[in-house]
Motif scaffolding. Structure first.
Motif, PDB file in Angstrom:
ATOM      1  N   LEU A 160       8.998   2.989  -6.524  1.00 17.44           N
ATOM      2  CA  LEU A 160       7.606   2.045  -6.392  1.00 17.44           C
ATOM      3  C   LEU A 160       6.797   2.382  -5.234  1.00 17.44           C
ATOM      4  N   THR A 161       5.179   2.755  -5.806  1.00 13.02           N
ATOM      5  CA  THR A 161       4.334   2.915  -4.558  1.00 13.02           C
ATOM      6  C   THR A 161       3.597   1.671  -4.543  1.00 13.02           C
ATOM      7  N   VAL A 162       3.681   1.233  -3.180  1.00 11.14           N
ATOM      8  CA  VAL A 162       3.440  -0.291  -2.965  1.00 11.14           C
ATOM      9  C   VAL A 162       2.005  -0.044  -1.899  1.00 11.14           C
ATOM     10  N   PRO A 163       0.737  -0.102  -2.400  1.00 15.77           N
ATOM     11  CA  PRO A 163      -0.453  -0.046  -1.743  1.00 15.77           C
ATOM     12  C   PRO A 163      -0.498  -1.258  -0.803  1.00 15.77           C
ATOM     13  N   PRO A 164      -1.248  -1.102   0.282  1.00 21.09           N
ATOM     14  CA  PRO A 164      -1.321  -2.385   1.208  1.00 21.09           C
ATOM     15  C   PRO A 164      -1.763  -3.533   0.503  1.00 21.09           C
TER      16      PRO A 164
ATOM     17  N   HIS B  38      -2.709  -1.514   6.539  1.00 18.08           N
ATOM     18  CA  HIS B  38      -3.177  -0.243   6.109  1.00 18.08           C
ATOM     19  C   HIS B  38      -2.167   0.607   5.391  1.00 18.08           C
ATOM     20  N   GLU B  39      -1.015   0.294   5.737  1.00 15.78           N
ATOM     21  CA  GLU B  39      -0.048   1.705   5.302  1.00 15.78           C
ATOM     22  C   GLU B  39       0.525   1.392   3.940  1.00 15.78           C
ATOM     23  N   THR B  40       0.445   2.560   3.113  1.00 14.72           N
ATOM     24  CA  THR B  40       1.317   2.750   1.976  1.00 14.72           C
ATOM     25  C   THR B  40       2.594   2.727   2.100  1.00 14.72           C
TER      26      THR B  40
ATOM     27  N   ALA C 271       1.773  -8.122  -1.542  1.00 12.44           N
ATOM     28  CA  ALA C 271       2.179  -9.635  -2.051  1.00 12.44           C
ATOM     29  C   ALA C 271       2.491  -9.654  -3.631  1.00 12.44           C
ATOM     30  N   LEU C 272       1.970  -8.690  -4.530  1.00 13.30           N
ATOM     31  CA  LEU C 272       2.227  -8.559  -5.812  1.00 13.30           C
ATOM     32  C   LEU C 272       3.452  -8.112  -6.343  1.00 13.30           C
ATOM     33  N   LEU C 273       4.177  -7.418  -5.226  1.00  8.05           N
ATOM     34  CA  LEU C 273       5.353  -6.715  -5.709  1.00  8.05           C
ATOM     35  C   LEU C 273       6.455  -7.565  -6.101  1.00  8.05           C
ATOM     36  N   ASP C 274       7.381  -7.186  -7.312  1.00  7.36           N
ATOM     37  CA  ASP C 274       7.960  -8.058  -7.973  1.00  7.36           C
ATOM     38  C   ASP C 274       9.470  -7.605  -7.407  1.00  7.36           C
ATOM     39  N   THR C 275       9.855  -8.133  -6.157  1.00  7.66           N
ATOM     40  CA  THR C 275      10.998  -7.955  -5.307  1.00  7.66           C
ATOM     41  C   THR C 275      12.332  -7.966  -6.196  1.00  7.66           C
TER      42      THR C 275
END
Length: 866
Positions: free
Chosen positions: A153-157, A204-206, A161-165
């Protein structure tokens, strides 16, 4: 007068652009030398942080930087995409007006993409725009190369908060998209750990969140020209992820010394280069092969491989890589030979602390201190048939540097280079070099440490995690045991652990060394002997620090069964007849003098290791070989062994153990355990029951016997675990006594039966807070051990039924399908255990036995399935 001849002042000299860290470029001076040999002007783009050092070095004729004609200092951030691009292109545009730029190459990672754009615009050889862009960004590699990508999964900054962990496959790996040197790469075990880790990355980090691929790690180095692979070779890597949450590389072997996967790796690598449209340059791709043989791309780079890989290739082939890379960058025909030797760079792990010195014993090699910013020496190759050789030992930190646990490549302190004609010779040389190098590190003791454990026990640490504050425990352990058991990541697995410090915990010949090695923590309250082999050094450390303990003399006696026998002669403690034996003939003579029976045992081992019951027909020579060879290589350090062996009179009768907490020579809490032993020449325990069902007089005799031991050996404070047998005359005879907590789940039984916490009681007396008082028995508790016929484990049945059985408190399996079981000759060879409770010991024992009988460990051996 006019002329068609060009004005010499307008002719642009030929120049070559190098980019990357000033230090990395200067540590690979062959690039500079090769370009200078051609008469090319060398233009170096490097981060602004190097300005002062670079300009000063360029004025030193002996420094590689003197070959650089012009510098451009640029600003950027490795964690931000394209941040170096404006500065690089600004410098290139200025230079394009002055020079005819005939080539460009990125030596380091951070400026690969700007260099590719520069080369593309100038029409000089380049890996290609797609390759240079994708090789600087891990999520683009996943996009272009889905065939070789783990679940990712790519997680932009803005989407963290939206990532389904909860949807992430665990264990998972979190890695920044654009960093290098393993920076920021971590393993997480669950959703909570993932959320906490994501909060630590810059806003700022992806980052990528990926499944953790279990398997051997490799890299493939390739030279590519005009889209054709001229040379490709696999390198095997070892990393810290085998025992920690990090992925720091610990060794590289060139060429791969486990070549079974070479065909798969080289095929996958060729397809990767084709998919990225890789045209000209060097590629360094990192791979993992899972248990099914499938290759997964971890990451790919379009630049020189890092660490000492270029050195390793020269040691393996006899030829340097750098001139061929320059030829490719200039569009000249290039080639590279196949390896003729095997070479390896090994990075040594170290404890946290202050680096005082590094020494090498017996090789005639002095370590070279290169520090964080120094140049490496020239490491020249030998001939193909040369003997195995240690080529160099490099110290990558300065004296007085503070060493931390390995979280990325920059934390490593010492490495060495070796090569040999064969893999077997290389492996043997590595072991000798490891043993020859000593890192003198003054351990850094965290300020919150209150308890020091001498030796490692996962069971004890699991308890302490719930009883002591985070970061309050310091664990001392032998370096060899840390390596053999994969303990380096211990603080990450146990919140109570502040640090794991390598120390001579088993040096019984010089126990005072441990106090010289480990500084006294300011707030320390207790030193705890955790394992049998650390009893002596724990007592010495407590003595040196002025803390309660067994006392050095008592500890020495308890660590040697022969010394204990001698000390107790005439004390009133009943003992079997005994003798120290040095040969099989001594054993045979002892046995023959006592009716053809004897017990043979090591004087300083544990877990029934090497103990045998000998009858008249038993082969004494074979028994002697078995006992003298019995060892625990993952638990014991290889100190010169003053091993001693005993022959003892064979007694018959019920067996018991007595556990007691002692405070300043006075016995407080006491527990008596009934023991069961298998009917075999190897008297391995098959079960324990608390409380032992004994007449009052017998229980009193056992307590009295233990009190005599305490007085005779001068035991001061701590815990004793003594084992006894009620012989035919009704008296308890001492079998052995240890100055540490019992094994075999007895501590679990004590806690359940007495409603107590024996570890808390031990800490109380060791902290000097007074005695641990006697406690009544509240219920019965019993453990029964699982055994199975020798052979390969095909499966285990009845586990859930046993866990659900009446009274069962715990079921632990020590084997799994695919494991191989041998005969049970020591406690380590049992297959698991079941703990149960009941109204009394008898009911607890019946329940444990019923649950044990529900579990079947199916094995297939030489005689077929059993």
């Amino acid at each position: 007068m006019t002329t068609n001849e060009p004005n010499p002042q307008t002719v642009q000299p030929d120049a070559f652009v190098l980019t990357g860290s000033f230090l990395v470029v200067c540590r690979a001076p062959l690039y500079l030398e090769e370009l200078a040999r051609r008469g090319l002007r060398i233009l170096l783009v490097t981060p602004s942080a190097w300005r002062t050092e670079a300009l000063a070095a360029s004025r030193d004729p002996a420094h590689p930087a003197a070959l650089v004609d012009e510098f451009a200092f640029v600003d950027g951030d490795v964690a931000r995409d394209n941040s170096y691009l404006p500065g690089v292109l600004t410098a290139a545009r200025r230079w394009r007006e002055t020079y005819r730029i005939v080539g460009a190459y990125a030596v380091g990672e951070t400026q690969v993409e700007p260099t590719g754009l520069l080369a593309d615009a100038l029409g000089v050889p380049t890996p290609g725009l797609r390759a240079t862009r994708a090789c600087r960004n891990k999520y683009l590699q996943r996009w272009y190369l889905p065939e070789f990508a783990p679940v990712s999964l790519t997680v932009p900054p803005q989407e963290r908060a939206l990532l389904d962990t909860e949807a992430v496959p665990y264990p998972a790996v979190v890695k920044p998209a654009a960093r290098h040197s393993s920076s920021g790469v971590r393993t997480v075990a669950d959703a909570d750990a993932l959320r906490s880790l994501l909060d630590t990355y810059p806003d700022h980090e992806t980052v990528l969140v990926e499944e953790k691929v279990a398997g051997q790690e490799y890299s493939v180095e390739s030279l590519v020209q005009d889209g054709r692979v001229l040379f490709a070779s696999a390198t095997r890597k070892d990393t810290t992820d085998s025992h920690a949450r990090t992925f720091v590389e610990l060794s590289h072997t060139v060429p791969n010394d486990r070549p079974a996967h070479d065909a798969v790796l080289l095929d996958a690598n060729a397809r990767t280069l084709a998919a990225l449209g890789f045209r000209d340059g060097v590629a360094h791709a990192e791979w993992r092969i899972d248990a099914g043989g499938r290759p997964y791309l971890m990451e790919a780079a379009a630049r020189t491989p890092g660490d000492g890989l270029c050195v390793l290739y020269e040691l393996a082939t006899g030829a340097p890589l750098e001139p061929e890379i320059v030829r490719i960058a200039l569009g000249e025909p290039a080639s590279y030979p196949a390896p003729a030797r095997v070479a390896r760079q090994v990075y040594l792990e170290h404890p946290p602390g202050v680096l005082r010195d590094v020494t090498v014993d017996g090789f005639g090699t002095e370590p070279v201190w290169v520090g964080d910013g120094g140049l490496w020496p020239r490491i020249a190759p030998g001939a193909a048939g040369d003997a195995p050789a240690l080529r160099a030992v490099l110290v990558h930190k300065d004296r007085g540097a503070r060493l931390t646990e390995l979280s990325d490549s920059e934390d490593r302190a010492v490495s060495f280079f070796i090569d040999a004609p064969t893999v077997a010779e290389l492996d043997a040389l590595e072991e000798r070099v490891r043993a020859a190098i000593t890192l003198d590190v003054e351990p850094a003791v965290p300020p919150g440490v209150t308890h020091v454990l001498v030796g490692h026990s996962p069971v004890m640490l699991a308890k302490l995690d719930t009883r002591l504050p985070a970061g309050s425990v310091l664990v001392l352990e032998e370096p060899a045991v840390i390596a053999a058991r994969g303990l380096a990541g211990l603080p990450e697995r146990h919140p109570s652990v502040a640090a794991l410090v390598p120390a001579p915990t088993q040096d019984e010949a010089h126990p005072e060394r441990i106090a010289d090695t480990v500084p006294r923590p300011e707030r320390v309250r207790a030193v705890v002997p955790v394992v049998e082999y650390a009893v002596v050094t724990a007592a010495a450390l407590a003595e040196a620090w002025g803390l309660p303990g067994a006392g050095p003399d008592a500890a020495r006696i308890l660590r040697d069964k022969g010394r204990l026998r001698a000390a107790l002669d005439g004390s009133g403690v009943a003992q079997p007849a005994w003798a120290v034996v040095d040969t099989a003939a001594d054993v045979a003579a002892f046995r023959d003098a006592r009716g053809g029976e004897a017990v043979l045992k090591p004087a300083n081992r544990q877990a029934s290791l090497g103990v045998q019951l000998l009858g008249p027909a038993d082969d004494v020579a074979a028994a002697w070989r078995h006992t003298t060879a019995a060892d625990e290589p993952t638990l014991r350090a290889a100190y010169p062994d003053a091993a001693r062996f005993l022959a003892e009179q064979r007694l018959r009768g019920a067996e018991f153990s007595v556990e007691a907490l002692v405070h300043e020579g006075g016995i407080g809490f006491v527990n008596i355990t009934a023991k069961r032993v298998q009917d075999s020449r190897y008297p391995v325990e098959t079960g324990h029951t608390v409380p032992a069902d004994l007449p009052t007089g017998t229980a009193d005799a056992l307590r009295d016997g233990l009190a005599r031991i305490v007085k005779t050996v001068g035991f001061r404070t701590g815990v004793l675990h003594s084992e006894w047998m009620l012989a035919g005359d009704g008296r308890p005879y001492l079998i052995e006594c240890a100055g540490r907590l019992p094994g075999g789940a007895i501590t679990v039984l004590i806690d359940l039966a007495h409603d107590t916490d024996i570890l808390a009681g031990l800490l109380k007396v060791l902290e000097g807070r007074g005695p641990a008082d006697p406690l009544p028995v509240r219920r019965g508790a019993a453990v029964r051990f699982l055994t199975a016929p020798a052979g390969r484990v095909d499966g285990i049945d009845g586990i859930e039924e046993a866990r659900a059985a009446e009274g069962v408190r715990e079921l632990h399996l020590a084997v799994e399908a695919g494991a191989t079981l041998g005969p049970v000759t020591s406690s380590w060879e049992r297959a698991g255990f079941v703990v149960a409770t009941g109204r009394d010991g008898a009911e607890a024992a019946r329940r444990a036995e019923r649950a044990r009988d529900l579990v079947t460990v199916r094995t297939t051996g030489a005689e077929g399935e059993r």
